[in-house]
Scaffold this active site. Structure first.
Site, PDB file in Angstrom:
ATOM      1  N   GLU A 252       3.983 -20.933  31.264  1.00  0.00           N
ATOM      2  CA  GLU A 252       5.243 -22.427  31.639  1.00  0.00           C
ATOM      3  C   GLU A 252       5.445 -22.628  29.818  1.00  0.00           C
ATOM      4  OE1 GLU A 252       6.521 -24.172  32.987  1.00  0.00           O
ATOM      5  OE2 GLU A 252       6.094 -23.695  34.718  1.00  0.00           O
ATOM      6  N   CYS A 286       8.580 -30.820  26.310  1.00  0.00           N
ATOM      7  CA  CYS A 286       8.955 -29.590  26.539  1.00  0.00           C
ATOM      8  C   CYS A 286       9.884 -29.157  27.070  1.00  0.00           C
ATOM      9  CB  CYS A 286       7.825 -28.353  27.426  1.00  0.00           C
ATOM     10  SG  CYS A 286       7.315 -28.764  29.139  1.00  0.00           S
TER      11      CYS A 286
END
Ligand code: NDP
Length: 523
Positions: A252, A286
């Site tokens: 990720e 993010c």
């Protein structure tokens, strides 16, 4: 030196922030106050932790899924009982507003645990896969525990990211060892303290604090899966280390989420979404809004409303006052923000709001709005991970889609339009793991759906039913439906006759509209 003489160990080498190779110091980004220390686990200690977890996992992995889910719910309940204590520590260690600590971390985690615990038994139930040709056999997929899952996590969401992945691994019957970011070790230790208070097997979940070397040691310690969340550069090193050992991993990594404002968008909603999506957690998200493409017919309106809203944001220490925007967790991000702004201004951008680090105690950077942006600016190409919203004018939806896809990252994207069909059509063409129409950040709060990226944003997914199954090992069991003959015609000895039968069978099944297709059409 005489026998029995005491030797004092040399001082361990110092790290930049006063931490040493033996211990990490955690500071409050909003005040500079020292909050606590955590030890640095050596590779030998990491190995020992993984071994203890493996032993605890053996009994845990034998429990039925329902039982494991019920026990994990105890952990959720314990977090709920101590929610304010957790919120306070989150707000202090990360400098994020208490509202965000509550809703983005504690609430999101509680919801994810609840969804997984409620649905784990059906998601992980053995699944029969109907075989299209070999009707005399049956195939059933079983989801079995992997063993020990290693979780390496960043500092921006130090509770929900590692603990969400932890809970998924535990429900599938694995044990977990977490290596939290060196910047925010105390939250992970708090989660561990809460886990231990529930009477659940202590060794089943362990936290090994430390720097990058400790994370590296975790990969080397014999874990069966790694879930890594962090930057692209570190992610590449971690994926290579996992590849070397053939350890499956989920990556990720970073994001550069575009937000497209179409000419028919609700401008008030789009502007508020840009402000929230760009400045929540001081932009250290993010999936935060990292670049805005506004249609030329609405560009001026978007710039002026986003600027107006940004200037009204209250920034400060959320432990002392009611604030909207908190501190910068990782000091390096302040320099990153300054460099982006200098480069953007040098290439013709205008600073409409903010643009400066704030003087005084604590690490703060003003919510910044840049207009007149173009794709030759680093702020439009590289991850910012700070409170900057760059806005660029585009002449069509087509151009906005093209520019959105012109990135090495592809985690999240956003489209604002009042035409839902158009929103979906645009969304389908954007290269990202998730595309959200008329909202921001919300997909992370949908525990039913997969979360992750494409391109350099990584691979593999967390959240959702498939990610839970992937957290387990799939075991395919194939067995007979009817009593098989003692001599199988496909086995030895081969003969010309069986070859001819096989050839006839092959042609009947697969030539033109073969038998298989014709049978399928009849059914
Ligand atoms: P880093 O990549 O610097 O670090 C992530 C974790 O990896 C930390 O725990 C770090 O330890 C550890 N680590 C560092 N080097 C190694 C190594 N060689 N082997 C194993 N582990 C190692 O990321 P940040 O903490 O700076 O987080 C920010 C990044 O995370 C941003 O790029 C952001 O986009 C991304 N992110 C992605 C998310 C997603 O879901 N896709 C969500 C949130 C953030 P240490 O801190 O001690 O160096």
């Amino acid at each position: 030196m005489g026998l029995g003489e005491q030797i004092s160990p040399p001082d361990p080498p110092k790290r930049a922030n006063g931490s040493t190779t033996a211990s990490i110091k955690s500071y409050a980004p909003a005040t500079g106050e020292l909050l606590g220390e955590a030890k640095v686990y050596s590779p030998v200690e990491v190995q020992a932790a993984v071994e203890r977890t493996r032993i605890a996992q053996e009994a845990w992995g034998l429990l039925p899924v329902e039982e494991r889910a019920e026990r994990v719910l105890r952990f959720r309940d314990a977090i709920m009982d101590r929610a304010e204590e957790v919120v306070d520590l989150l707000a202090r260690e990360t400098g994020k507003p208490r509202h965000e600590a509550l809703s983005h971390e504690v609430f999101a985690l509680a919801d994810l645990i609840t969804y997984y615990c409620k649905n784990a038994a059906s998601i992980l139930a053995p699944r029969e896969v109907p075989l299209h040709l070999l009707k005399h056999r049956r195939s059933v997929l079983h989801y079995v525990p992997r063993g020990v899952v290693g979780i390496i996590s960043p500092w921006n969401f130090p509770l929900v990211i590692p603990m969400g992945d932890t809970v998924a691994a535990l429900i599938t019957g694995s044990g977990v060892v977490i290596k939290p970011s060196e910047v925010t070790p105390l939250i992970a230790l708090k989660a561990k303290e809460i886990w231990d208070s529930t009477g659940l097997p202590e060794d089943l979940l362990q936290v090994v604090t430390g720097f990058g070397e400790t994370g590296k040691a975790l990969i080397d310690a014999g874990v069966q899966k790694i879930v890594f969340t962090g930057g692209v550069a570190t992610g590449k090193r971690v994926a290579a280390a996992c590849g070397e050992k053939l350890i499956p991993c989920v990556m990720e990594l970073g994001g550069k989420a575009p937000l497209i404002v179409c000419e028919d968008a609700d401008l008030e909603r789009a502007s508020r979404a840009i402000v929230f999506g760009g400045f929540a957690n001081s932009g250290q998200v993010c999936i935060g809004v990292e670049r805005v493409f506004a249609h030329e017919s609405v560009y001026e309106g978007v710039v002026s409303r986003v600027t107006e809203l940004s200037k009204k944001l209250r920034q400060g220490d959320s432990m002392a006052e009611l604030v909207d925007v908190g501190a910068i967790i990782f000091p390096k991000q302040i320099e990153v923000a300054e460099k982006h702004i200098a480069d953007a201004v040098a290439h013709g951008a205008k600073v409409e709001a903010g643009g400066q680090r704030k003087e005084g105690p604590g690490q703060f950077f003003e919510p910044t709005v840049l207009s007149g942006c173009s794709t030759d600016m680093t702020v439009m190409r590289e991850e910012i991970f700070g409170p900057i919203v760059p806005i660029m004018k585009v002449s069509s939806d087509e151009q906005a889609i093209e520019l959105s896809n012109d990135s090495h990252l592809g985690l999240n994207a956003y489209v604002f339009t009042t035409d839902r069909d158009k929103g979906r059509r645009i969304a389908e063409r954007i290269e990202a793991g998730s595309v959200v129409v008329n909202d921001v950040l919300i997909n992370y709060a949908c525990p039913e759906t997969p979360f992750g990226g494409v391109k350099d944003s990584g691979f593999g997914r967390v959240h959702g039913d498939d990610a839970l199954r992937d957290m387990a090992e799939v075991r395919h069991i194939n067995f007979d439906r009817i009593k098989p003959p003692s001599k199988d015609p496909l086995w030895y000895p081969y003969s010309h006759k069986t070859y001819q039968w096989s050839l006839r069978g092959l042609r009947a099944l697969f030539s033109g509209r073969g038998l298989l297709q014709r049978i399928g059409e009849l059914l």
